[in-house]
Write an enzyme that holds these catalytic residues in place. Structure first.
Site, PDB file in Angstrom:
ATOM      1  N   GLY A 521       0.817  -1.199   0.000  1.00  0.00           N
ATOM      2  CA  GLY A 521       0.000   0.000   0.000  1.00  0.00           C
ATOM      3  C   GLY A 521       0.857   1.258   0.000  1.00  0.00           C
ATOM      4  O   GLY A 521       0.500   2.272  -0.586  1.00  0.00           O
ATOM      5  N   ASP A 635       3.524  -5.343  14.243  1.00  0.00           N
ATOM      6  CA  ASP A 635       3.224  -6.179  13.080  1.00  0.00           C
ATOM      7  C   ASP A 635       4.275  -7.274  12.955  1.00  0.00           C
ATOM      8  O   ASP A 635       4.919  -7.425  11.922  1.00  0.00           O
ATOM      9  CB  ASP A 635       3.135  -5.332  11.812  1.00  0.00           C
ATOM     10  CG  ASP A 635       2.358  -6.049  10.703  1.00  0.00           C
ATOM     11  OD1 ASP A 635       1.644  -7.034  11.016  1.00  0.00           O
ATOM     12  OD2 ASP A 635       2.474  -5.642   9.539  1.00  0.00           O
TER      13      ASP A 635
END
Ligand SMILES: *[C@@H]1O[C@H](CO)[C@@H](O)[C@H](O)[C@H]1NC(C)=O
Ligand SMILES: *[C@@H]1O[C@H](CO)[C@@H](O)[C@H](O)[C@H]1NC(C)=O
Ligand SMILES: *[C@@H]1O[C@H](CO)[C@@H](O)[C@H](O)[C@H]1NC(C)=O
Ligand SMILES: *[C@@H]1O[C@H](CO)[C@@H](O)[C@H](O)[C@H]1NC(C)=O
Ligand SMILES: *[C@@H]1O[C@H](CO)[C@@H](O)[C@H](O)[C@H]1NC(C)=O
Ligand SMILES: *[C@@H]1O[C@H](CO)[C@@H](O)[C@H](O)[C@H]1NC(C)=O
Ligand SMILES: *[C@@H]1O[C@H](CO)[C@@H](O)[C@H](O)[C@H]1NC(C)=O
Ligand SMILES: *[C@@H]1O[C@H](CO)[C@@H](O)[C@H](O)[C@H]1NC(C)=O
Length: 860
Positions: A521, A635
């Site tokens: 992204g 993450d």
């Protein structure tokens, strides 16, 4: 690629009672909208559509428009553009903000329909126009219009409860761009369309407040039937074909009756959906011939950062007699209606019935974000069949009043961040590596930061505050900004080298797609070669993306604080031409995951896997404890553990990182971000982030290492989909070897595996407080490696008939190395106890613990 799982909160709106309702055929169901503004923008005269709808031209709508820029009207002959309606043949172009103002005669629900066709013209290329559409009641309808799919035309429909006497629609071109619009509808809608209250099915609970939400129609399907265009729906709605979403197509077959047989129970209305919608349905194909039970499934892509209202329309047009058809309805795999008996709820055959569900933002499922399934009830009652007549999916506005993107009317943002440390929550970034948990609706905290959307942070503007205190920069502020920045960064921030755009262009063969080694992204990651042929990974952000800028900022800020052998290091950056480019050391062996499964790379030995886990654990431990405040990675997953030439593991991607809670706080409240399968359930429940959330994710990484399968594999039977759950089950039964990577058989030492699995299990404890700190995990892994090395060494030595006590001696040697803490040379022995110079707060604790354990090992 990991799969977005979505948690569904279903709200069933059932009025079950009243089997003896009076069903009346749809006699008259006309609706006359009190407010009825239809504008054909850019047209000099009005246009009359079939159904006698009159769209007014610019002359007649001038009084509604406030706009100070030049009047630009463009149009095209019908033959030159393939569009479904003449309203698309002209457009009005705005070079600055333009507002259409409406006087509202009747407050309540209104349709807002915006029609766009970027018609070719000599003035402006509308295909690349970027603009925002807002409303006077502080809603953002379109955050940034872009004609992504190169459509010749498109329209967006909104349903908005307007409570004021005036309503305005504002079109704001982005800097350097224009806004355009081909047609606008602002039309009253009946109040009965939306009910305020609904009931939750999963988890059980009430949901109310639907009257205060603004909706965007995302899907409206005439299931099993033909396209129904606006002129054939009293409320001007379009009902699309369902077939593109039916998967597999063979599971369903269409059935239809004459529309005039459809009846509406008292309290229901043909305004909800016309008879033609209920008169067609998709039912189970050959329900009684093929496999006895299966589901008919529709799959629809949605933006999982929003909540949705899902309306299912049913009418039993297949049964021969009442109370013969019972079926189940699922949304994203969760039971929505169990044993639906349409003749009871609707009061008869061919009677219209609908049910509303609220899907809370992101949901858990397999590959597709939104699935609707119908299937026969698993009992031997009645006919085995199931059907669906209509399906509507409405997006609900998020907490900042937006229906598109995360930015609200004032440029404020859904953001769990409740402190202004300069660390901006990295919303949206998770998309970079697949799974994205965008629990927009759960992120209830946001800061109101009024600002013009055009003035939202740009890369340059966020850089400047950083400079503000730097006198050497200020004194030269008139000279070239770019080079000043670079000096500033390299000298003050230790951010390494400033690259010119040209330099990086050359390094990446002018951004040759063949050089791409990662996509996300944020942008692409390219393999590049600088100077003497040094390989680097060049991460090039998309300068248009505001989210990206935040990521960039976060990442630079994070990286500037971090230097460690087990963290991927930043070599430099480039911000020329508003580019956002980061240059990292190149990790030639790529993500750890690729060496575990999916890529057919040679399998790694157990020792090697342990070393990699230990390296990653060290990196994380450093993140948690190495800086004054501590940093939560957020993450942790096997794709974010990268391996260099020598298979040394390094943690990558701090785009999601957040500063850890300070001592007074015990957690950071934040929007839930991360990757499914790795997500700490406590973090998810409480939206409170602690370093123990990373520990949880790391536990998943450990099981992935042992079992060599993805954290989430939707292709597997349900109980196996989630690795954490699956592995814990086997661990508790003491039979982990049953699901372990076959390639480890014969290599892995059972004691080592036991220690490793214990560590993994502890990491996955339900509550953060029960999970070990990263330092403890690290120690356990080191111990597991000791056990492994000792056994393999023992084995080979046994084979060679060498002194068996050498294993213990060897451990002793390494132990000494650790306690002296000075030998940092790569030794041929295991990496145990190897100290990283850069580590600040590490190893104090783990070193002691290790000592104790080795001592007892020695004594055996
Ligand atoms: C606009 O349309 C009306 C009928 O729809 C027509 O009578 C009138 O002449 C048109 N005006 C112009 C300027 O074309
Ligand atoms: C809207 O109503 C106001 C009075 O409330 C009036 O002055 C104005 O002209 C009206 N605008 C339009 C476009 O009808
Ligand atoms: C519109 O919203 C208001 C509250 O904001 C509510 O009182 C009213 O009932 C709603 N109108 C309709 C038609 O739902
Ligand atoms: C849209 O068209 C532009 C050129 O007009 C092209 O560069 C782009 O790839 C196209 N995008 C898609 C999704 O087809
Ligand atoms: C609309 O309905 C009429 C009959 O009422 C039918 O003739 C026409 O084909 C329909 N149009 C569309 C586009 O469905
Ligand atoms: C239908 O789907 C649901 C949810 O995905 C599942 O629980 C159920 O077992 C399926 N039924 C059949 C017969 O496959
Ligand atoms: C989603 O769930 C959370 C927690 O249960 C709740 O606070 C929130 O209101 C829900 N939002 C929607 C849109 O259902
Ligand atoms: C939708 O936006 C309004 C503000 O316009 C806000 O009050 C409401 O809470 C939002 N709805 C949701 C579900 O967040």
């Amino acid at each position: 690629m990991t799969v977005s799982l979505v948690f569904v909160y279903l709200f069933l709106n059932v009025v079950l009672t009243n089997a003896a309702r009076i069903n009346a055929p749809a006699k008259s169901y006309s609706f006359t909208p009190q407010d009825n503004f239809l504008f054909n923008c850019g047209a000099s005269n009005s246009t009359t559509l079939p159904g006698k709808l009159i769209f007014l031209g610019d002359e007649q709508t001038r009084q509604y428009l406030s706009y100070n820029g030049p009047n630009i009207q463009v149009s095209i002959p019908p033959a030159d553009l393939n569009v479904p309606s003449p309203i698309y043949l002209s457009a009005k172009i705005f070079e600055s903000e333009a507002t259409y103002n409406f006087n509202v005669t009747r407050p309540g629900w209104h349709w807002v329909r915006l029609h766009f066709a970027p018609i070719p013209n000599a003035n402006r290329d509308l295909k690349i126009a970027k603009f925002k559409v807002k409303t006077s009641n502080n809603l953002v309808l379109i955050h940034e219009f872009t004609n992504e799919e190169n459509k010749t035309w498109s329209f967006r429909e909104y349903l908005i409860n307007v409570t004021t006497e005036h309503f305005a629609l504002a079109f704001e071109p982005a800097q350097g761009s224009v806004a355009f619009i081909n047609a606008i509808e602002f039309v009253s809608a009946p109040d009965i369309l939306i009910n305020d209250v609904a009931t939750a099915v999963f988890p059980k609970g009430d949901y109310s407040g639907l009257l205060n939400v603004a909706y965007q129609t995302v899907y409206r399907l005439d299931v099993g039937g033909p396209l129904i265009t606006a002129e054939n729906d009293t409320l001007g709605r379009t009902w699309d074909l369902d077939k593109p979403y039916l998967d597999p197509k063979a599971a369903g077959s269409d059935v239809s009756v004459e529309p005039n047989v459809i009846t509406y129970p008292e309290g229901e209305s043909p305004l909800i959906a016309p008879p033609v919608v209920y008169a067609t349905a998709t039912q189970m194909a050959d329900a009684n011939v093929l496999v006895p039970s299966f589901n008919v499934t529709w799959k629809m892509k949605i933006d999982t950062s929003f909540g949705y209202l899902i309306r299912l329309h049913f009418a039993d047009i297949v049964s021969k007699s009442p109370n013969d058809l019972y079926f189940d309805v699922y949304i994203n795999g969760k039971s929505a209606i169990k044993g639906l008996d349409l003749t009871t709820v609707a009061g008869g055959l061919s009677a219209a019935y609908y049910a509303d569900f609220v899907v809370n933002s992101s949901m858990v499922t397999g590959l597709d974000p939104l699935t609707v399934q119908i299937g026969p009830m698993n009992e031997n009652v009645g006919t085995k069949n199931a059907l669906l007549n209509g399906l509507e999916v409405f997006k609900m506005n998020n907490s900042v009043g937006s229906l598109d993107g995360e930015f609200g009317f004032y440029g404020d943002k859904i953001n769990g961040d409740n402190e202004a440390k300069g660390t901006v929550a990295a919303v949206g970034f998770a998309m970079m590596f697949g799974a994205f948990v965008g629990l927009g609706a759960m992120a209830v905290k946001w800061r109101k930061r009024p600002q013009d959307w055009q003035k939202t942070k740009s890369f340059s503007s966020w850089l400047l505050p950083l400079h503000a205190g730097d006198t050497s920069f200020m004194s030269n502020s008139k000279t070239n900004l770019g080079s000043k920045r670079s000096q500033f960064f390299s000298s003050t921030m230790g951010l390494g080298r400033y690259f010119s755009l040209a330099e990086l262009q050359e390094a990446t063969k002018n951004w040759d797609p063949s050089q791409i080694i990662g996509v996300g992204g944020f942008g692409n990651v390219y393999l590049g070669e600088i100077d003497d042929g040094t390989k680097v990974a060049v991460k090039r952000g998309n300068p248009q993306s505001e989210q990206g800028i935040n990521e960039f900022q976060t990442e630079i800020q994070m990286l500037s604080k971090l230097r460690h052998r087990h963290l991927v290091s930043l070599i430099g950056y480039c911000d020329e031409n508003s580019e956002m480019i980061l240059v990292y050391e190149y990790m030639s062996n790529g993500p750890f995951r690729d060496h575990l499964y999916g890529k057919n790379l040679p399998p790694l030995s157990w020792s090697k896997r342990l070393e990699i886990c230990i390296g990653a654990a060290r990196g994380l431990h450093y993140l948690h404890t190495g800086s004054a405040q501590g940093i939560i990675h957020r993450d942790v997953k096997t794709t974010n553990i990268l391996l260099d030439d020598n298979f040394v593991a390094k943690m990558a991607d701090f785009g999601l990182s957040k500063d850890a809670p300070t001592t007074e706080q015990t957690h950071v409240s934040t929007a839930v971000k991360g990757s499914f399968g790795y997500l700490d359930p406590e973090y998810f429940r409480k939206q409170q982030l602690t370093d123990k959330s990373d520990v949880y994710s790391f536990g998943v990484v450990l099981f992935e290492t042992l079992c060599a399968r993805p954290a989430i594999n939707p292709a597997l039977p349900r109980e196996q989909v989630n690795l954490a759950e699956w592995a814990l089950q086997w661990k508790r039964q003491g039979m982990l070897e049953k699901i372990m990577d076959e390639k480890l058989v014969g290599d892995i030492n059972p004691e080592s595996m036991k220690k490793f699995a214990e560590a993994a299990e502890k990491c996955l404890a339900e509550y953060g407080v029960d999970r070990p700190a990263m330092g403890d995990v690290l120690w356990n892994l080191e111990y597991a490696l000791q056990l492994q090395e000792a056994s393999s060494k023992g084995k080979s030595e046994e084979e060679n008939k060498v002194d068996e006590s050498s294993a213990a001696v060897w451990v002793d040697v390494d132990l000494n190395k650790e306690s002296s803490g000075s030998d940092n040379k790569a030794s041929s022995g295991p990496e145990v106890g190897k100290r990283d110079d850069e580590v600040v707060a590490i190893d104090e604790h783990s070193g002691t613990a290790m000592f104790a354990q080795f001592a007892s090992l020695n004594g055996r």
